[in-house]
Design a protein around this motif. Sequence first.
Motif, PDB file in Angstrom:
ATOM      1  N   ALA A 211     -14.216  -1.136   3.200  1.00 47.67           N
ATOM      2  CA  ALA A 211     -13.056  -1.315   3.622  1.00 47.67           C
ATOM      3  C   ALA A 211     -12.471  -2.746   3.270  1.00 47.67           C
ATOM      4  CB  ALA A 211     -12.707  -1.148   5.134  1.00 47.67           C
TER       5      ALA A 211
ATOM      6  N   GLY B  48     -11.466  -3.568  -0.121  1.00 46.66           N
ATOM      7  CA  GLY B  48     -10.430  -2.796  -0.225  1.00 46.66           C
ATOM      8  C   GLY B  48      -9.125  -3.828   0.278  1.00 46.66           C
TER       9      GLY B  48
ATOM     10  N   ILE C  50     -13.669   4.558  -0.935  1.00 42.37           N
ATOM     11  CA  ILE C  50     -13.261   3.819   0.368  1.00 42.37           C
ATOM     12  C   ILE C  50     -12.283   2.773  -0.100  1.00 42.37           C
ATOM     13  CG2 ILE C  50     -13.441   2.630   2.521  1.00 42.37           C
ATOM     14  CD1 ILE C  50     -16.169   4.245   2.398  1.00 42.37           C
TER      15      ILE C  50
ATOM     16  N   LEU D 142      -8.880   4.423  -1.094  1.00 46.17           N
ATOM     17  CA  LEU D 142      -8.199   4.887  -0.009  1.00 46.17           C
ATOM     18  C   LEU D 142      -7.436   3.573   0.717  1.00 46.17           C
ATOM     19  CD1 LEU D 142     -10.601   7.385   1.586  1.00 46.17           C
ATOM     20  CD2 LEU D 142      -8.356   7.861   0.696  1.00 46.17           C
ATOM     21  N   VAL D 143      -8.149   2.583   0.828  1.00 45.64           N
ATOM     22  CA  VAL D 143      -7.673   1.632   1.484  1.00 45.64           C
ATOM     23  C   VAL D 143      -6.371   1.100   0.832  1.00 45.64           C
ATOM     24  CG1 VAL D 143      -7.709  -0.952   2.067  1.00 45.64           C
ATOM     25  CG2 VAL D 143      -9.678   0.573   2.781  1.00 45.64           C
TER      26      VAL D 143
ATOM     27  N   GLU E  32      -2.820   4.732   2.691  1.00 45.29           N
ATOM     28  CA  GLU E  32      -2.837   5.940   3.689  1.00 45.29           C
ATOM     29  C   GLU E  32      -3.852   5.725   4.609  1.00 45.29           C
ATOM     30  OE1 GLU E  32      -0.582   8.438   3.292  1.00 45.29           O
ATOM     31  OE2 GLU E  32       0.373   7.353   1.738  1.00 45.29           O
ATOM     32  N   ARG E  33      -3.716   6.524   5.769  1.00 46.52           N
ATOM     33  CA  ARG E  33      -4.847   6.377   6.825  1.00 46.52           C
ATOM     34  C   ARG E  33      -6.339   6.876   6.039  1.00 46.52           C
ATOM     35  NH1 ARG E  33      -4.313   6.394  11.887  1.00 46.52           N
ATOM     36  NH2 ARG E  33      -2.073   6.949  11.842  1.00 46.52           N
ATOM     37  N   VAL E  34      -7.017   6.064   6.508  1.00 43.84           N
ATOM     38  CA  VAL E  34      -8.566   6.028   5.886  1.00 43.84           C
ATOM     39  C   VAL E  34      -9.192   7.356   6.757  1.00 43.84           C
ATOM     40  CG1 VAL E  34     -10.529   5.058   5.025  1.00 43.84           C
ATOM     41  CG2 VAL E  34      -8.529   3.833   4.823  1.00 43.84           C
ATOM     42  N   GLU E  35      -9.750   8.113   6.112  1.00 44.65           N
ATOM     43  CA  GLU E  35     -10.390   9.273   6.696  1.00 44.65           C
ATOM     44  C   GLU E  35     -11.580   9.548   5.710  1.00 44.65           C
ATOM     45  OE1 GLU E  35      -9.912  10.554   9.618  1.00 44.65           O
ATOM     46  OE2 GLU E  35      -8.105   9.880  10.202  1.00 44.65           O
ATOM     47  N   TYR E  36     -12.567   9.213   6.097  1.00 42.75           N
ATOM     48  CA  TYR E  36     -13.909   9.185   5.020  1.00 42.75           C
ATOM     49  C   TYR E  36     -14.941   9.891   5.739  1.00 42.75           C
ATOM     50  CZ  TYR E  36     -16.361   8.530   0.927  1.00 42.75           C
ATOM     51  OH  TYR E  36     -17.288   8.648  -0.435  1.00 42.75           O
TER      52      TYR E  36
ATOM     53  N   SER F 135     -12.345   6.539  10.148  1.00 44.31           N
ATOM     54  CA  SER F 135     -11.403   7.298  10.644  1.00 44.31           C
ATOM     55  C   SER F 135     -10.445   6.474  11.509  1.00 44.31           C
ATOM     56  CB  SER F 135     -11.952   8.640  11.598  1.00 44.31           C
ATOM     57  OG  SER F 135     -10.518   9.095  12.034  1.00 44.31           O
TER      58      SER F 135
ATOM     59  N   ARG G  83      -5.353   2.401   9.034  1.00 39.81           N
ATOM     60  CA  ARG G  83      -4.790   2.123   7.370  1.00 39.81           C
ATOM     61  C   ARG G  83      -4.401   0.615   7.254  1.00 39.81           C
ATOM     62  NH1 ARG G  83      -0.290   5.341   9.366  1.00 39.81           N
ATOM     63  NH2 ARG G  83      -0.668   6.642   7.794  1.00 39.81           N
TER      64      ARG G  83
END
Length: 336
Positions: free
Chosen positions: A76, A79, A126, A129-130, A134-138, A146, A149
């Motif tokens: 994260a 990101g 990840i 996603l960052v 968007e909301r990070v759900e992994y 979870s 964002r």
Amino acid sequence: MTDGPTRDAFLPVAAQPSVDTLVAYAQEAEELGYDRAWIPETWGRDAVTTLTAIAERTDSIGIGTSIANVYSRSPALIGQTAATLQEVSEGRLRVGLGPSGPAVVEGWHGADYDRPLRRTRETIDIARLVLSGERVEYDGDIFQLSGLRLRCDPPDTLPGIDAAGMGPKSVELAGRFADGWHALMLTREGLRDRLADLKRGADLGDRSVSDLRVTLSLPCIALDDRERARQLARNHLAFYVGAMGTFYREALERQGYEDEAVEIASEWANGDHEASMAAVSDELLDDLGIAGTPAECRERYAEWEAIDGVDAVSVSVPRGADPDEISATMRALAPE
């Protein structure tokens, strides 16, 4: 892929006098027409602070990490950092990631060098996603995230995320999950073999290899003093094979240099660095990079640029070169 390979500058891995020195190299590279300035991160100045300074004091040259390891920062944070550097540089960032090796990860960061390929893959997932905002759900094998964002706006243009690798599986991973591959410690024939691994990875990921960017880090030293250039190149190669874990030695062994790789590593481990350097033959030196006079280096550089499937060739100056030798090499091999 681009219509023809671009020419990048790989800023020195060895310690430099100051951050200003590194910025000056990037400014010179920009003036000379290099496409991107890559900076490594080992146990010297961190890449993020240095790239921020470069981004603030240059106008057009791309910037990138080659490489940031996937153990010392969380996925994260990688990101977040990519989003911030993309903002600071106004869209000039490309991210190079990789597992590095035990010498750095365990010896410097005190982390367990565990599951390097899986960690690299999940870090890429990840970080993307960052960067999406968007909301990070992994739910991965290593990381489970979870609920949060990116708090700031995501970049308008997402930076590419490349993976570094020398072995078949790591290059396959780059082809399957990353936006590109950073190649190093490869002969021309070895590079072609790994390009086949990259394509296999792309096929496994239902992707086109033509959408991936291949960046080769090529050891280069172009000096009027030919013997000095070749001695610097020998020192650089012996150090990496002897002092930086087994990966570089194994890369040479896969490419037909098993006896030399073992001798280089053994002599270095025994503390005889001169013998380790002497074990680097002229053939091996010339198979892995270019070292000599400016004229012969320009001619041989063109041979590497001609390899089908390579999008950028980075001028990577050996670790022992001084600032004048670094600048001389960048000028000698500048884009025409």
